[in-house]
Design a protein around this motif. Sequence first.
Motif, PDB file in Angstrom:
ATOM      1  N   VAL A 227      -8.230   0.243 -19.144  1.00 24.24           N
ATOM      2  CA  VAL A 227      -6.972   0.783 -19.669  1.00 24.24           C
ATOM      3  C   VAL A 227      -7.236   1.730 -20.832  1.00 24.24           C
ATOM      4  O   VAL A 227      -6.544   2.744 -20.999  1.00 24.24           O
ATOM      5  CB  VAL A 227      -6.005  -0.355 -20.066  1.00 24.24           C
ATOM      6  CG1 VAL A 227      -6.411  -1.036 -21.365  1.00 24.24           C
ATOM      7  CG2 VAL A 227      -4.581   0.172 -20.178  1.00 24.24           C
ATOM      8  N   LEU A 239      -1.511  -2.712 -19.722  1.00 21.47           N
ATOM      9  CA  LEU A 239      -2.194  -3.827 -19.065  1.00 21.47           C
ATOM     10  C   LEU A 239      -1.557  -5.139 -19.483  1.00 21.47           C
ATOM     11  O   LEU A 239      -1.333  -5.378 -20.667  1.00 21.47           O
ATOM     12  CB  LEU A 239      -3.678  -3.832 -19.434  1.00 21.47           C
ATOM     13  CG  LEU A 239      -4.511  -5.044 -18.985  1.00 21.47           C
ATOM     14  CD1 LEU A 239      -4.623  -5.098 -17.464  1.00 21.47           C
ATOM     15  CD2 LEU A 239      -5.911  -5.006 -19.624  1.00 21.47           C
ATOM     16  N   VAL A 262      -1.987  -3.603 -24.457  1.00 20.82           N
ATOM     17  CA  VAL A 262      -2.321  -4.801 -23.691  1.00 20.82           C
ATOM     18  C   VAL A 262      -1.437  -5.949 -24.152  1.00 20.82           C
ATOM     19  O   VAL A 262      -1.279  -6.184 -25.348  1.00 20.82           O
ATOM     20  CB  VAL A 262      -3.803  -5.192 -23.861  1.00 20.82           C
ATOM     21  CG1 VAL A 262      -4.130  -6.412 -23.006  1.00 20.82           C
ATOM     22  CG2 VAL A 262      -4.714  -4.028 -23.503  1.00 20.82           C
TER      23      VAL A 262
END
Length: 387
Positions: A227, A239, A262
């Motif tokens: 990512v 992500l 994330v």
Amino acid sequence: MSGQSLRIVRLANFVAPASGGLRTALRELGKGYQAAGHESVLIVPGERASDRLTEQGRIITLPGPLLPGTGGYRVLADKRRVARLLEELAPDRLEVCDRTTLRWTGKWARRARVPAVMVSHETADGVLRTWGLSEGVARRAADALNVRTAHTYARVVCTTEFAEREFVRIGARNVVRAPLGVDLVERRPALHDAGLRARYAREAETLLVTCTRLSVEKRPGTALDAVEALVRRGRRAVLVVAGDGPLRPRLEQRARERGLPVTFLGHVSDHGLLGALQASADVCLAPGPAETFGLAALEAMACGTPVVVSASSALPEVIGSAGAVAADRGEAFADAVDMLLERPEAERRGIARARAECFGWDTAVRAFLAAHDAEVFLRRSVPGGVA
């Protein structure tokens, strides 16, 4: 074939406390054995002793010590207690899912004249390499371990050709192939949830999901590297990580320090939610290099989501053309994501589902029972098992 109902006693270590591919496989195979007219007894380690009847048969939990640094794995360390229990259960067949600390059970089975099967859920050299051993050292150690395993058990069951290769390499002649499966009803494209997707990704963003244990052998850091590479290239990607494990604090710190998009969900116990997350993603990532089957990847494909997998694992064999294969580097995984997203969405999702439909649990159960020389002579409907 035996022609009679059998008591199949199964032993497993390294079962994740809440979920994971091995736990899923044990559950579905147990359900299938029961549906096929056999008695399934599973012995696993836990915090405290218990004995209960479930849809997958009887589950006996024996107290087992925690393995440091594994994020909750326990082992059946008391050999005498396990041996006494096996004698009391008087199995017709023994199935073992740990060829390291439980390999001694093969000798017990020989003395008791019980046909025993060892299930290879991972490649020995692959696991050793993920723990830092060089390729040559890992291979020699794996060969020595596998020679002893093949000699000790009546049969070794491998779920893929990839897993079988390390036994072929040592000349083992008692290896059989039996694939694992996926619940094609529980995991389906219709689980796509626009609201859930919007919770983690904006409309113009690419939603990546990885469902894995956050431990060294699974290499979850590769997903973060991917990512990061995609964002650096200008792709708006995020992500979501579903899973827990000993590496989680380190990964979370890394994501914060680098400002990576994330989200860490930890362990997701709701199977419906996990399925909706897999179905709502654009691409799922399966970076584990030592996987010999990869149930999470297969579940994602059943949800209609293509997967990028490690070229070092068995998953290229499993996914076929329904995903993409990448070297064990973030940049390579990013390249594979870009390639998949170039395909029309309907096409890539349709191919993923079609490939998953090749792997039903009924086929898996029949193959495992064949390894035990056990017939399927009683058929009753069990979801995910033998219908």
